[in-house]
Write a protein that holds these residues in place. Sequence first.
Motif, PDB file in Angstrom:
ATOM      1  N   HIS A 304       0.863  -1.146  -0.073  1.00 18.75           N
ATOM      2  CA  HIS A 304      -0.014   0.107  -0.059  1.00 18.75           C
ATOM      3  C   HIS A 304       0.852   1.168   0.156  1.00 18.75           C
ATOM      4  N   MET A 305       1.794   1.204   1.112  1.00 17.91           N
ATOM      5  CA  MET A 305       2.804   2.409   0.848  1.00 17.91           C
ATOM      6  C   MET A 305       3.716   2.532  -0.264  1.00 17.91           C
ATOM      7  N   ALA A 306       4.378   1.620  -0.876  1.00 15.15           N
ATOM      8  CA  ALA A 306       5.210   1.667  -1.767  1.00 15.15           C
ATOM      9  C   ALA A 306       4.432   1.924  -3.054  1.00 15.15           C
ATOM     10  N   THR A 307       3.254   1.670  -3.386  1.00  9.48           N
ATOM     11  CA  THR A 307       2.716   2.132  -4.568  1.00  9.48           C
ATOM     12  C   THR A 307       1.913   3.633  -4.618  1.00  9.48           C
ATOM     13  N   MET A 308       1.550   3.778  -3.348  1.00  6.51           N
ATOM     14  CA  MET A 308       1.095   5.007  -3.196  1.00  6.51           C
ATOM     15  C   MET A 308       2.376   6.483  -3.184  1.00  6.51           C
ATOM     16  N   LEU A 309       3.287   5.629  -2.694  1.00  5.76           N
ATOM     17  CA  LEU A 309       4.754   6.878  -2.670  1.00  5.76           C
ATOM     18  C   LEU A 309       5.168   6.813  -4.121  1.00  5.76           C
ATOM     19  N   LEU A 310       5.209   5.818  -4.708  1.00  7.89           N
ATOM     20  CA  LEU A 310       5.738   5.688  -6.276  1.00  7.89           C
ATOM     21  C   LEU A 310       4.808   6.550  -7.231  1.00  7.89           C
ATOM     22  N   TRP A 311       3.588   6.371  -7.049  1.00  9.92           N
ATOM     23  CA  TRP A 311       2.764   7.061  -8.000  1.00  9.92           C
ATOM     24  C   TRP A 311       2.676   8.655  -7.548  1.00  9.92           C
ATOM     25  N   GLN A 312       2.655   8.920  -6.475  1.00 10.86           N
ATOM     26  CA  GLN A 312       2.530  10.302  -6.058  1.00 10.86           C
ATOM     27  C   GLN A 312       3.995  11.016  -6.482  1.00 10.86           C
ATOM     28  N   ALA A 313       5.142  10.417  -6.256  1.00 12.97           N
ATOM     29  CA  ALA A 313       6.296  10.860  -6.605  1.00 12.97           C
ATOM     30  C   ALA A 313       6.457  11.113  -8.082  1.00 12.97           C
ATOM     31  N   TYR A 314       5.859  10.036  -8.916  1.00 10.07           N
ATOM     32  CA  TYR A 314       6.037  10.009 -10.306  1.00 10.07           C
ATOM     33  C   TYR A 314       5.445  11.164 -10.936  1.00 10.07           C
ATOM     34  N   SER A 317       6.957  14.313 -10.454  1.00 12.03           N
ATOM     35  CA  SER A 317       8.428  14.559 -11.129  1.00 12.03           C
ATOM     36  C   SER A 317       7.887  14.705 -12.776  1.00 12.03           C
ATOM     37  N   VAL A 318       6.824  14.000 -13.241  1.00 12.62           N
ATOM     38  CA  VAL A 318       6.590  14.242 -14.499  1.00 12.62           C
ATOM     39  C   VAL A 318       5.961  15.656 -14.651  1.00 12.62           C
ATOM     40  N   ASP A 319       5.090  15.992 -13.654  1.00 13.47           N
ATOM     41  CA  ASP A 319       4.624  17.506 -13.750  1.00 13.47           C
ATOM     42  C   ASP A 319       5.786  18.553 -13.942  1.00 13.47           C
ATOM     43  N   ALA A 320       6.997  18.192 -13.136  1.00 15.50           N
ATOM     44  CA  ALA A 320       8.021  18.970 -13.214  1.00 15.50           C
ATOM     45  C   ALA A 320       8.756  18.965 -14.655  1.00 15.50           C
ATOM     46  N   GLN A 321       8.878  17.826 -15.165  1.00 17.28           N
ATOM     47  CA  GLN A 321       9.498  17.543 -16.529  1.00 17.28           C
ATOM     48  C   GLN A 321       8.884  18.193 -17.554  1.00 17.28           C
ATOM     49  N   ILE A 322       7.354  18.050 -17.898  1.00 17.70           N
ATOM     50  CA  ILE A 322       6.895  18.474 -18.705  1.00 17.70           C
ATOM     51  C   ILE A 322       5.784  19.533 -18.458  1.00 17.70           C
ATOM     52  N   GLY A 323       5.605  19.867 -17.037  1.00 14.93           N
ATOM     53  CA  GLY A 323       4.785  21.072 -16.849  1.00 14.93           C
ATOM     54  C   GLY A 323       3.456  20.885 -17.540  1.00 14.93           C
ATOM     55  N   GLN A 324       2.804  22.024 -17.966  1.00 18.74           N
ATOM     56  CA  GLN A 324       1.490  21.932 -18.353  1.00 18.74           C
ATOM     57  C   GLN A 324       1.498  21.769 -19.886  1.00 18.74           C
ATOM     58  N   ILE A 451      12.270  10.583  -3.475  1.00 15.83           N
ATOM     59  CA  ILE A 451      12.236   9.528  -4.379  1.00 15.83           C
ATOM     60  C   ILE A 451      11.986  10.724  -5.842  1.00 15.83           C
ATOM     61  N   GLY A 452      11.439  11.869  -5.749  1.00 15.74           N
ATOM     62  CA  GLY A 452      11.099  12.755  -6.759  1.00 15.74           C
ATOM     63  C   GLY A 452      12.349  13.024  -7.213  1.00 15.74           C
ATOM     64  N   LEU A 486       9.368   7.111 -17.608  1.00 14.79           N
ATOM     65  CA  LEU A 486       9.360   7.051 -16.269  1.00 14.79           C
ATOM     66  C   LEU A 486       8.745   6.116 -15.500  1.00 14.79           C
ATOM     67  N   PHE A 487       7.259   6.034 -15.854  1.00 18.54           N
ATOM     68  CA  PHE A 487       6.448   5.325 -15.095  1.00 18.54           C
ATOM     69  C   PHE A 487       6.889   3.963 -14.826  1.00 18.54           C
ATOM     70  N   HIS A 488       7.621   3.346 -16.026  1.00 17.34           N
ATOM     71  CA  HIS A 488       8.078   2.045 -16.142  1.00 17.34           C
ATOM     72  C   HIS A 488       9.471   2.042 -15.142  1.00 17.34           C
ATOM     73  N   ASP A 489      10.255   2.750 -15.278  1.00 18.75           N
ATOM     74  CA  ASP A 489      11.813   2.911 -14.928  1.00 18.75           C
ATOM     75  C   ASP A 489      11.759   3.457 -13.428  1.00 18.75           C
ATOM     76  N   GLY A 490      10.760   4.447 -13.106  1.00 22.82           N
ATOM     77  CA  GLY A 490      10.695   5.013 -11.707  1.00 22.82           C
ATOM     78  C   GLY A 490       9.822   4.613 -10.890  1.00 22.82           C
ATOM     79  N   THR A 491       8.956   3.477 -11.339  1.00 17.39           N
ATOM     80  CA  THR A 491       7.917   3.022 -10.160  1.00 17.39           C
ATOM     81  C   THR A 491       7.964   1.501 -10.370  1.00 17.39           C
ATOM     82  N   TYR A 492       7.682   1.027 -11.648  1.00 13.33           N
ATOM     83  CA  TYR A 492       7.634  -0.432 -11.682  1.00 13.33           C
ATOM     84  C   TYR A 492       9.156  -1.101 -11.297  1.00 13.33           C
ATOM     85  N   THR A 493      10.226  -0.644 -11.896  1.00 14.14           N
ATOM     86  CA  THR A 493      11.436  -1.305 -11.695  1.00 14.14           C
ATOM     87  C   THR A 493      11.923  -1.050 -10.102  1.00 14.14           C
ATOM     88  N   PRO A 494      11.891  -0.160  -9.425  1.00 11.56           N
ATOM     89  CA  PRO A 494      12.197  -0.249  -8.062  1.00 11.56           C
ATOM     90  C   PRO A 494      11.131  -1.142  -7.251  1.00 11.56           C
TER      91      PRO A 494
END
Length: 522
Positions: A304-314, A317-324, A451-452, A486-494
Motif C-alpha cells: 500500500h505504501m510503496a505503490t502510493m509513494l511511487l505514484w505520487q512521486a512519479y 516528477s512528470v509535472d516538473a519535467q513536462i509541466g503544463q 524519491i522525486g 519514467l512510469f516503468h523505470d521509476g515505479t515498476y522497476t524499484p
Amino acid sequence: MEKQELDARITEVSKSILSYCMSRTSNQQDAEDLAQDILCEMVRSAQNIRDEQAFYAFMWSVARNVCKQWYRKKNSLRECELTEDLPAETEDPAALSDDTDLYLLRRELSLLSERYRRATVLYYLENRSCSEIAERLQISESMVKYLLFKARKILKEGMHMERTYGEQSYNPKTLQLLCMGEISGRYWELISDSKIRQNILWACYNDSLTEEEIALQIGVSLPYVENDIKVLTDAWLLKKDGRHYRTNIILLSEEFEREKASKLLPLQQEIARSLRAFIDEREEEIRAVGFSGNKMSLASLRWHMATMLLWQAYRASVDAQIGQEVMPETAFGTHAYLWGVESRKGSFNCCTIEAKEWNTSVSLYFMDWYERTSISHNDFFGNRRWLKLYEKLYRGNTEDLTEFEQEIAAEMVRKGYARVEDERILPTSPVYTKAQWGEMQALQETTLQEIGRAIGKLHTVLVEVLKNHVPTHLKAQVQGIAAANLFHDGTYTPALLLVQNGYLSTDWVPNELATVYGVLED
C-alpha cells in the motif's frame, strides 16, 4: 561421355525438356521449337560434361541458358512483351533457380506498386484491352497506356537489379505500443495482432523506405502490405514524404533497454531503499492516521505504501519535467504520448479516477501489479454504476441495495474488490477521509521529495541514453517520451527490486486489496 550413351540420355530426358518448355511458352509449336534448340545445344556442348553424375546439372544449365536466349530473341521482335502465363511448378526444382527470367519477373511483379500492378495484370494476364482497363480503373485510355509503359520500364530495370530480402524477412521483430494521456484502444487494435504492421514500423524506423523497399525488408509481397502501410499512415504512426515512409513514433529496442538498465540501476536501487526505510521506520505513524483498513497485514501495508509513494512521486516528477505542456495530438483526436517497445515484461496497471470528473464523492487510485490480472481499473473506469456502488461500500450504505446492485456487489466479491463480513458487504481496499489523506501526505512529504529527486535524475539519464537510439526526425519527442517512460523505470522497476529481494510479497493476503485505495472528498 560416349555418343551412344549421350543419345540414350537425351532420349530419356526429352519429355522432361518438352514439359519444361511447355510451361514457359504460350503454344505447342513454340514449346517444340524451344525444346529442339535445347537438345541441339546439349549435343554441341556434351564435351563439357565432367562425369555421368553431372549430367542433370548440365542439362538444366543448358535449358536455362537457351531459354533466356530464346526470350531475348523473341523480345527483340516485339516492342514490349511480358510473359503472359505464369507456369506452375516444373518437374525439377532446379529449373526455377533465382537467376531465371521467370523468377525475376515474378519477383518484380510482387514489388510493383498497386496502380502499375493492376494495369499490368489486367492487360497481360487477363487479356483486357486498354479501353476495358480504363473503364475498370476509371481512368483514361491514355493513362492506361502510360501505366503499362512505365510498368514495363520498371519491370525491365528491376529484373537487372540484385535485390536482397532484409533480416526481418526471416527474423521478424515484435512491437508493443504504449501510451500516456488520453488513451485510445484503437491503437492496440491496429498493432497488437499484426506482425506485419509491427515490422513495417521497425523497417522504417532508421531508414526512409519506399513501399517496394518495405516489402523487401519484411519479406512480404507488396500487394499484401499496401493496406497495412495505408492504415499506419492514416493513424500517423507512419509519415509519408513523397514516395518514402518513415516511422513517426519512438521505438525502444532491446539494445536500448539493455543500455538503459545498466545506467539507471543505481538510482532505482536508491528509490527502493527510500521506500523500505520509510515503511520500516514509520509503520506505527502510518497506521495511526486511522484510515479504514489501517489494520491490514504488514505484507499488505508494504504494498500500500510503496505503490502510493511511487505514484505520487512519479506524478510530481512528470509535472516538473513536462509541466503544463499539451501532449501531442493523435490521429483519433486525443492528446497522448505514443511510443513502442520491442519487448517488455511486467508493469503496473495504473489509473486515477477523479471524483469530480465522474460525479461521485470518492476518488479511486489504482496501481496494480501486472501478475494480479483479476484486478484492473477497467472494471471501474467509465463504469458509473460500479463507482457509485463502491462509494456506498466505502460509506457503509449497503442496507438497501437494489437487485442490480446486489449482482454487481457479488461480482466485486468474486474479483476481490469486496468481502462479506457479518452479512455486510465491505470494500477490501483502504479508504481515507479528506483529513486523513492530508495527514498521510504530510507524513510522506520528505520521502516523496527524496524519491522525486531520484526520478528526476532518472529522467536526465534516460534522455541522454534515448538520444543515442533515436533517428534525427524524432529527436523532438525525446523529452516527452522519456518522461512517459519514467512510469516503468521509476515505479515498476524499484518495486520489482523489492519483490526480488523478498521485501514485497506477491503471495497476496486474502481480502486485503492494498494497491487500490479511495479518498472521500467530503
